[in-house]
Structures are given as C-alpha cells and as structure tokens.
Design an enzyme around this catalytic site. Sequence first.
Site, PDB file in Angstrom:
ATOM      1  N   PRO A 286       0.765  -1.249   0.000  1.00 23.26           N
ATOM      2  CA  PRO A 286       0.000   0.000   0.000  1.00 23.26           C
ATOM      3  C   PRO A 286       0.799   1.304   0.000  1.00 23.26           C
ATOM      4  CG  PRO A 286       0.012  -0.943   2.200  1.00 23.26           C
ATOM      5  CD  PRO A 286       0.728  -1.923   1.306  1.00 23.26           C
ATOM      6  N   CYS A 287       1.427   1.612  -1.118  1.00 30.22           N
ATOM      7  CA  CYS A 287       2.133   2.887  -1.239  1.00 30.22           C
ATOM      8  C   CYS A 287       1.145   4.056  -1.264  1.00 30.22           C
ATOM      9  CB  CYS A 287       3.030   2.888  -2.468  1.00 30.22           C
ATOM     10  SG  CYS A 287       2.189   2.482  -4.005  1.00 30.22           S
ATOM     11  N   HIS A 288      -0.138   3.785  -1.514  1.00 24.33           N
ATOM     12  CA  HIS A 288      -1.140   4.857  -1.501  1.00 24.33           C
ATOM     13  C   HIS A 288      -1.325   5.436  -0.095  1.00 24.33           C
ATOM     14  CE1 HIS A 288      -3.428   1.130  -0.654  1.00 24.33           C
ATOM     15  NE2 HIS A 288      -4.185   1.908   0.096  1.00 24.33           N
TER      16      HIS A 288
END
Length: 193
Positions: free
Chosen positions: A162-164
Amino acid sequence: MTATNKPDGDLARLHERLAHDAETRALIDVAYRTIDSPVGPLLVAASRHGLVRVAYQSEGFDGVLQTMADRISPRVLHAPARLDGAARELDEYFSGRRTSFDLPLDFALTRGFRAEVQRLLPTIAYGDTASYAELARAAGRPRAFRAVGSACATNPLPVVVPCHRVLRADGTLGGYVGGVEAKRTLLDLEASS
C-alpha cells in the site's frame, strides 16, 4: 476475435486448454490476467513465487508485460487461473471485506533500498497513513525521504503493497502511479470501512 476483442467460443476454449496444459507442465514463468476495479482495470501477474505485478491501465499493459518478459522471463502467458486467489482478495478489498492481503509476494522487479521500503509499506495499517519522512526513519535512513518517494513511485505491487498510504509531510496526497484520483479513492475506501 469478435468486435469486442474477446476470443469467440472455440478460440477461448482452445486458449484455456493451452494455458492449462502450459501451467501443468510448468511452462509458464509469469501468468497474468486483468480485473475490473473501482480504480479502473488492473493487470495482475504472478510468478511461481507469488504475485509479482499489479499495474494500472495508465501504465500501459503491453509495456508492463514486456518489462516482465525482459526482466523475469519471456514465458509470460494470459493464464487467469493462477491469479484466482489474487482476484478474490482484491475483490474483497475493494468491497470493504478485507483489510490486508495474504498473498505470497515476489519482489523480483525491485532491488536495494526501494525493496526495503516496499517491504515496509504493509506495516502502515489499513485506514492509516504515514509521511515519506516517517517511512525514511522507519527504514533507518531519516534523510532519504525523496528515495522513499521513488520507492513508492516504482512499487511493482500497488494496492497490495500500500504505497497509496504514504503522504507528504503536510498531509497532502503527493503523486501516485495510478493517479491522484486512484489514490484518493483507495484512501476514501479505507477510511469508510
């Protein structure tokens, strides 16, 4: 092929049989399929070691497939069955029934500090966020916040890794491989669960 670019019945059955035979004979190094999602079509690909790529349509699926052929193996085939688990978990995530992924991951497309950062990303809890600077400190390199940004921008497994969930220090969204609207959609989805 029909006008919708989907194989007709006989061709589809032939392709399915060939993909099945190639899979059972271990002739496929990377299997892929596309899935629909609230952030647009996603290409998902898996090696024998695990999920190796999630790509947004804006990245250009043909280019993504070529990169995997160049960097992993030229034996890349549309073989959706290998990705059934990934498709199921992504569907559960997008419908708000899953907060973390249990898929085996293959980080073959990343190296060095980027890989270190990408392996830290799942430690940011569902519904939470962290800044690039916080992630740099967690990686043991407090001044490397720009390198953390680069690691997020080159994450081969967005959504699943989850780089978001990584924001600028001032709380603004920053960039995202799938676009700012996709990042906002994912964060809103997680905030509403």
